[in-house]
Design a protein around this motif. Structure first.
Motif, PDB file in Angstrom:
ATOM      1  N   ASN A 150       5.111 -10.278  18.111  1.00 37.71           N
ATOM      2  CA  ASN A 150       5.844 -10.277  19.274  1.00 37.71           C
ATOM      3  C   ASN A 150       7.676 -10.568  19.076  1.00 37.71           C
ATOM      4  OD1 ASN A 150       4.293 -11.424  21.436  1.00 37.71           O
ATOM      5  ND2 ASN A 150       3.996 -12.872  20.415  1.00 37.71           N
ATOM      6  N   THR A 151       7.495 -10.129  17.651  1.00 37.76           N
ATOM      7  CA  THR A 151       8.772 -10.539  16.807  1.00 37.76           C
ATOM      8  C   THR A 151       9.237  -8.558  16.352  1.00 37.76           C
ATOM      9  OG1 THR A 151       8.477 -10.962  14.827  1.00 37.76           O
ATOM     10  CG2 THR A 151       8.326 -12.714  15.666  1.00 37.76           C
ATOM     11  N   GLU A 152      10.058  -8.775  16.415  1.00 38.14           N
ATOM     12  CA  GLU A 152      10.845  -7.543  15.931  1.00 38.14           C
ATOM     13  C   GLU A 152       9.945  -7.432  14.482  1.00 38.14           C
ATOM     14  OE1 GLU A 152      15.004  -4.369  15.669  1.00 38.14           O
ATOM     15  OE2 GLU A 152      15.342  -6.271  16.416  1.00 38.14           O
ATOM     16  N   SER A 153      10.526  -7.737  13.979  1.00 38.00           N
ATOM     17  CA  SER A 153       9.831  -7.887  12.065  1.00 38.00           C
ATOM     18  C   SER A 153       8.694  -7.443  12.168  1.00 38.00           C
ATOM     19  CB  SER A 153      11.186  -8.667  11.379  1.00 38.00           C
ATOM     20  OG  SER A 153      10.309 -10.068  11.562  1.00 38.00           O
ATOM     21  N   GLY A 154       7.998  -8.113  13.156  1.00 38.37           N
ATOM     22  CA  GLY A 154       6.340  -7.947  12.805  1.00 38.37           C
ATOM     23  C   GLY A 154       5.730  -6.792  13.635  1.00 38.37           C
ATOM     24  N   ARG A 155       6.552  -6.171  14.727  1.00 39.24           N
ATOM     25  CA  ARG A 155       6.366  -4.837  14.999  1.00 39.24           C
ATOM     26  C   ARG A 155       6.344  -3.951  13.635  1.00 39.24           C
ATOM     27  NH1 ARG A 155       6.637  -5.063  21.448  1.00 39.24           N
ATOM     28  NH2 ARG A 155       7.480  -3.075  21.151  1.00 39.24           N
ATOM     29  N   ARG A 156       7.779  -4.054  13.147  1.00 41.38           N
ATOM     30  CA  ARG A 156       7.923  -2.828  12.025  1.00 41.38           C
ATOM     31  C   ARG A 156       7.257  -3.276  11.096  1.00 41.38           C
ATOM     32  NH1 ARG A 156      14.621  -2.604  12.445  1.00 41.38           N
ATOM     33  NH2 ARG A 156      14.731  -1.845  14.115  1.00 41.38           N
ATOM     34  N   GLY A 157       6.842  -4.333  11.131  1.00 40.85           N
ATOM     35  CA  GLY A 157       5.988  -4.646   9.882  1.00 40.85           C
ATOM     36  C   GLY A 157       4.599  -4.479   9.878  1.00 40.85           C
ATOM     37  N   ILE A 158       4.251  -4.502  11.085  1.00 44.52           N
ATOM     38  CA  ILE A 158       2.422  -4.123  12.022  1.00 44.52           C
ATOM     39  C   ILE A 158       3.130  -1.937  11.680  1.00 44.52           C
ATOM     40  CG2 ILE A 158       1.403  -3.008  12.971  1.00 44.52           C
ATOM     41  CD1 ILE A 158       2.049  -5.578  14.477  1.00 44.52           C
ATOM     42  N   ASN A 159       3.479  -0.851  11.723  1.00 47.93           N
ATOM     43  CA  ASN A 159       3.515   0.033  12.014  1.00 47.93           C
ATOM     44  C   ASN A 159       4.218   0.729  10.216  1.00 47.93           C
ATOM     45  OD1 ASN A 159       4.384   0.711  14.035  1.00 47.93           O
ATOM     46  ND2 ASN A 159       6.325   0.356  14.831  1.00 47.93           N
ATOM     47  N   SER A 160       5.059  -0.356   9.539  1.00 49.93           N
ATOM     48  CA  SER A 160       4.741   0.267   7.895  1.00 49.93           C
ATOM     49  C   SER A 160       3.713  -0.124   7.271  1.00 49.93           C
ATOM     50  CB  SER A 160       5.968  -0.370   7.577  1.00 49.93           C
ATOM     51  OG  SER A 160       7.314  -0.347   7.604  1.00 49.93           O
ATOM     52  N   PHE A 161       2.522  -1.857   7.957  1.00 47.14           N
ATOM     53  CA  PHE A 161       1.461  -1.710   6.965  1.00 47.14           C
ATOM     54  C   PHE A 161       0.575  -0.457   6.687  1.00 47.14           C
ATOM     55  CE2 PHE A 161      -2.937  -3.791   8.532  1.00 47.14           C
ATOM     56  CZ  PHE A 161      -3.145  -3.851   6.595  1.00 47.14           C
ATOM     57  N   PHE A 162       0.005   0.501   7.856  1.00 44.85           N
ATOM     58  CA  PHE A 162      -0.595   1.412   8.439  1.00 44.85           C
ATOM     59  C   PHE A 162      -0.113   2.650   7.497  1.00 44.85           C
ATOM     60  CE2 PHE A 162      -1.239  -0.652  12.397  1.00 44.85           C
ATOM     61  CZ  PHE A 162      -2.874  -0.417  12.293  1.00 44.85           C
ATOM     62  N   ASN A 163       0.822   2.732   7.195  1.00 45.88           N
ATOM     63  CA  ASN A 163       1.247   4.174   6.026  1.00 45.88           C
ATOM     64  C   ASN A 163       1.096   3.505   4.990  1.00 45.88           C
ATOM     65  OD1 ASN A 163       2.744   5.598   7.968  1.00 45.88           O
ATOM     66  ND2 ASN A 163       4.908   4.150   8.176  1.00 45.88           N
ATOM     67  N   TRP A 164       1.729   2.547   4.575  1.00 47.48           N
ATOM     68  CA  TRP A 164       0.614   1.396   2.973  1.00 47.48           C
ATOM     69  C   TRP A 164       0.148   0.833   2.948  1.00 47.48           C
ATOM     70  CZ3 TRP A 164       4.354   2.475  -0.666  1.00 47.48           C
ATOM     71  CH2 TRP A 164       6.087   2.356  -0.570  1.00 47.48           C
ATOM     72  N   TYR A 165      -1.236   0.933   3.205  1.00 49.61           N
ATOM     73  CA  TYR A 165      -2.891   0.517   4.093  1.00 49.61           C
ATOM     74  C   TYR A 165      -2.633   2.122   3.285  1.00 49.61           C
ATOM     75  CZ  TYR A 165      -7.307   0.935   4.369  1.00 49.61           C
ATOM     76  OH  TYR A 165      -8.797   1.170   4.389  1.00 49.61           O
ATOM     77  N   PHE A 166      -2.951   3.232   3.355  1.00 51.33           N
ATOM     78  CA  PHE A 166      -3.316   4.351   3.056  1.00 51.33           C
ATOM     79  C   PHE A 166      -2.760   5.017   1.963  1.00 51.33           C
ATOM     80  CE2 PHE A 166      -4.503   4.963   7.730  1.00 51.33           C
ATOM     81  CZ  PHE A 166      -5.801   6.437   7.578  1.00 51.33           C
ATOM     82  N   PHE A 167      -1.469   4.056   1.768  1.00 53.04           N
ATOM     83  CA  PHE A 167      -0.885   5.228   0.156  1.00 53.04           C
ATOM     84  C   PHE A 167      -1.346   3.842  -1.020  1.00 53.04           C
ATOM     85  CE2 PHE A 167       2.242   3.491  -2.389  1.00 53.04           C
ATOM     86  CZ  PHE A 167       2.580   4.571  -3.600  1.00 53.04           C
ATOM     87  N   THR A 168      -2.119   2.949  -0.261  1.00 52.39           N
ATOM     88  CA  THR A 168      -2.622   1.817  -1.508  1.00 52.39           C
ATOM     89  C   THR A 168      -3.846   2.321  -1.978  1.00 52.39           C
ATOM     90  OG1 THR A 168      -1.490   0.213  -1.015  1.00 52.39           O
ATOM     91  CG2 THR A 168      -2.622  -0.248  -2.465  1.00 52.39           C
ATOM     92  N   PHE A 169      -4.835   2.737  -1.288  1.00 50.35           N
ATOM     93  CA  PHE A 169      -6.390   3.505  -0.527  1.00 50.35           C
ATOM     94  C   PHE A 169      -6.440   4.492  -1.254  1.00 50.35           C
ATOM     95  CE2 PHE A 169      -8.727   6.695   2.128  1.00 50.35           C
ATOM     96  CZ  PHE A 169      -9.624   6.091   1.079  1.00 50.35           C
ATOM     97  N   THR A 170      -4.754   5.205  -1.130  1.00 46.60           N
ATOM     98  CA  THR A 170      -5.283   7.329  -1.040  1.00 46.60           C
ATOM     99  C   THR A 170      -4.844   7.018  -3.254  1.00 46.60           C
ATOM    100  OG1 THR A 170      -4.200   7.621   0.398  1.00 46.60           O
ATOM    101  CG2 THR A 170      -4.705   8.829  -1.779  1.00 46.60           C
ATOM    102  N   PHE A 171      -4.130   6.182  -3.261  1.00 47.43           N
ATOM    103  CA  PHE A 171      -4.154   6.096  -5.008  1.00 47.43           C
ATOM    104  C   PHE A 171      -4.882   5.076  -5.659  1.00 47.43           C
ATOM    105  CE2 PHE A 171      -2.404   3.419  -8.501  1.00 47.43           C
ATOM    106  CZ  PHE A 171      -1.170   4.300  -9.098  1.00 47.43           C
ATOM    107  N   ALA A 172      -5.320   3.904  -5.248  1.00 45.58           N
ATOM    108  CA  ALA A 172      -6.342   3.656  -5.761  1.00 45.58           C
ATOM    109  C   ALA A 172      -7.884   4.704  -6.153  1.00 45.58           C
ATOM    110  CB  ALA A 172      -7.739   2.509  -5.390  1.00 45.58           C
ATOM    111  N   LYS A 173      -8.058   5.908  -5.097  1.00 48.10           N
ATOM    112  CA  LYS A 173      -8.627   6.767  -5.037  1.00 48.10           C
ATOM    113  C   LYS A 173      -8.594   7.935  -5.873  1.00 48.10           C
ATOM    114  CE  LYS A 173     -11.250   9.672  -2.228  1.00 48.10           C
ATOM    115  NZ  LYS A 173     -11.900   9.804  -0.309  1.00 48.10           N
ATOM    116  N   MET A 174      -7.874   7.725  -5.845  1.00 47.35           N
ATOM    117  CA  MET A 174      -7.089   9.273  -7.357  1.00 47.35           C
ATOM    118  C   MET A 174      -7.766   8.248  -8.666  1.00 47.35           C
ATOM    119  SD  MET A 174      -3.266  10.561  -6.347  1.00 47.35           S
ATOM    120  CE  MET A 174      -2.204   9.067  -6.181  1.00 47.35           C
TER     121      MET A 174
END
Length: 563
Positions: A150-174
């Motif tokens: 319900n906050t602007e930064s919270g909504r943007r945080g969710i958007n970034s969270f998905f991107n950085w989740y995959f970044f970290t996951f793929t880095f660990a997999k490498m």
């Protein structure tokens, strides 16, 4: 603030998924240490992967209905650690695996594992399946719970969270498919399998250490039951005349975590489930229907519509994952029959290692997408994510098609050089002559597949989580893994179909053991053609799609220190 609160949980998730990546090397472990045949070993790994992916549906049901996300993650994390530990012990303790077969290639001289040894090993796999079934559908949902939408930064945080989740996951997999796999294959299986178990133990400690910081959402009952009730009641009341939305029964439980949804005019046949008749009785205490199998609320109906809207988009994701799956199978065979030498040196890059370029592409472009491209597009479009989620998915589908076309062109060139120029000898197990074309020409198709993942795979996860009702986020995570599994199974079925259909064709078998005698490029073009048709289907589904929007949705003013 919420991102920092989630950090211990994120560490647990990423380390755990990185450890699971080492299972790709267990195929070799089963054939060399347990002396299993290729067919038996491949069957065990295939059953594990398929069960682990489809098991996420059961894990999501248990999470949403009984345990909640935190408890499910806690139990699943411990199960994963125990599973990794048991598998490591099979390598460390001589009595838990058969004697070494040595250099003998005669299977008859290799002693097979005993029933007890196989039971111990399969128990480890079973615990890993339990862990995967609980962690995979819940980890992202638990992360999203830490943000205030319900906050602007919270909504943007969710958007970034998905991107950085995959970044970290793929880095660990490498790391897992390079460093850990190297240790397993060239140093010691005992040490190589101990590393994932130790990492999982550390991640469990991190996860439990952050317990007091988490936002913990309790289980609110089975959302699947609510969906089934809507379909059952709408069928029961199919002959009733629908008037307008004002005549529909509306009720929202006080403890519901779902946002109130406005009425939509799509799938009006489901609205009949909320028609209040004289036979329907209402509880006087809280206003709920006495029999939910005879009357549903408008909120229930709209939540069911959210799921129905998503399913056609999910189907298009199966063909998308079909294209991505090729880079993990036949692209490796291409590398095996190409020049894998590093420059003028004698060092050869292992064929399976070329898949790292897909991961490098994904990890390199996600920060660019999140920190450069999204802010730029946001200024142009005024949208929070720069572009809509469906636009992001569409770009991913298109790039996956392009990766197939490039794969076909590169294979055509590799095969032509192998047939018209001197070769470099025979490939592993004498499967065919090695083309003098450098295997690094395969890098562009892996890079394109990585870019497709940035838009398509990450976009699908974000799409499911945002479009499903809040109490079904675990099911949303499971749905994504089911799409991956369906794409893999479709790839297997298509390969078998093409192999049998072209075996007696004038052009010859497209997919023989020796790629130089086949037409793998035709197969790639076939998958690309299916991708084009799938893109048209995706556009058709997207044109009528309506995003989920809460009733009277308002973004709260920013409060300093919150997200």
């Amino acid at each position: 603030t919420n991102l920092c609160r989630f950090f211990p949980s994120g560490n647990e998730t990423f380390e755990k998924l990185g450890a699971i990546g080492t299972l790709s090397n267990l195929l070799i472990y089963l054939t060399t240490v347990f002396n299993l045949s290729n067919i038996k070993a491949a069957t065990i790994i295939s059953v594990f992967n398929g069960t682990a992916n489809f098991g996420t549906l059961l894990g999501a049901y248990i999470c949403d209905t009984f345990l909640g996300r935190y408890n499910t993650l806690a139990a699943a994390s411990l199960a994963s650690f125990l599973g990794l530990l048991l598998i490591q012990l099979t390598a460390a303790i001589p009595g838990l695996h058969p004697p070494s077969c040595g250099k003998s290639s005669d299977a008859a001289t290799c002693k097979q594992p005993t029933g007890g040894q196989m039971s111990f090993l399969l128990t480890g796999f079973a615990l890993m399946i339990i862990g995967a079934g609980g962690i995979r559908p819940c980890n992202l949902a638990f992360g999203v719970d830490q943000f205030n939408p319900n906050t602007e930064s919270g909504r943007r945080g969710i958007n970034s969270f998905f991107n950085w989740y995959f970044f970290t996951f793929t880095f660990a997999k490498m790391i897992s498919v390079t460093l850990i796999v190297y240790i397993q294959a060239n140093v010691s299986w005992s040490i190589g399998l101990a590393i994932p178990a130790i990492l999982m133990l550390i991640s469990c400690a991190l996860f439990f250490g952050g317990t007091k910081m988490y936002v913990i959402v309790k289980a609110s009952g089975s959302p699947v039951t609510s969906l089934i009730q809507v379909f059952v009641v709408s069928i029961k009341k199919r002959n009733l005349k629908y008037l307008d939305s004002n005549s529909l029964f509306n009720y929202i439980p006080k403890k519901s975590i779902n946002k109130p949804l406005p009425h939509t005019d799509q799938f009006n046949w489901l609205d009949r489930a909320a028609i209040l008749t004289p036979a329907d009785k209402i509880n006087s205490e809280d206003g709920s229907p006495e029999n939910p199998w005879n009357l549903c609320s408008l909120q229930q109906v709209e939540e069911a519509k959210c799921v129905v809207r998503v399913l056609p988009i999910w189907v298009s994701g199966i063909i998308y994952y079909l294209a991505i799956a090729q880079q993990g199978t036949y692209a490796i065979f291409q590398a095996n029959q190409a020049d894998r030498r590093m420059g003028n040196t004698k060092f050869q890059v292992p064929a399976a290692t070329y898949g790292v370029f897909l991961m490098l592409s994904l990890t390199a472009f996600i920060p660019v997408y999140d920190r450069v491209l999204v802010p730029f597009l946001r200024r142009l479009t005024g949208k929070e994510g720069g572009i809509t989620i469906l636009q992001r998915l569409g770009v991913g589908v298109l790039i996956s098609v392009l990766s197939m076309l490039v794969s076909g062109v590169v294979e055509e060139q590799r095969r032509r050089i192998a047939l018209t120029r001197p070769t470099l000898g025979m490939s592993d197990r004498n499967r065919g002559e090695i083309s003098s074309m450098s295997a690094f020409w395969l890098v562009p198709q892996f890079v394109l597949a990585g870019l497709a993942e940035v838009f398509g795979a990450v976009g699908q996860v974000e799409f499911y989580y945002k479009q499903f009702p809040e109490n079904m986020r675990s099911v949303a995570g499971a749905l994504n893994y089911c799409g991956i599994a369906a794409g893999s199974y479709l790839s297997t079925a298509l390969i078998q179909l093409v192999h049998r259909t072209t075996e007696g064709a004038p052009t010859g078998n497209w997919l023989p053991e020796d790629l130089n005698k086949g037409r793998l490029d035709y197969y790639y073009y076939l998958v690309g053609g299916l991708g084009v048709l799938n893109f048209g289907y995706f556009l058709w589904c997207s044109s009528g799609y309506r995003y989920k929007k809460a009733k009277d949705e308002v973004v709260q003013p920013e409060v300093k220190g919150s997200a």
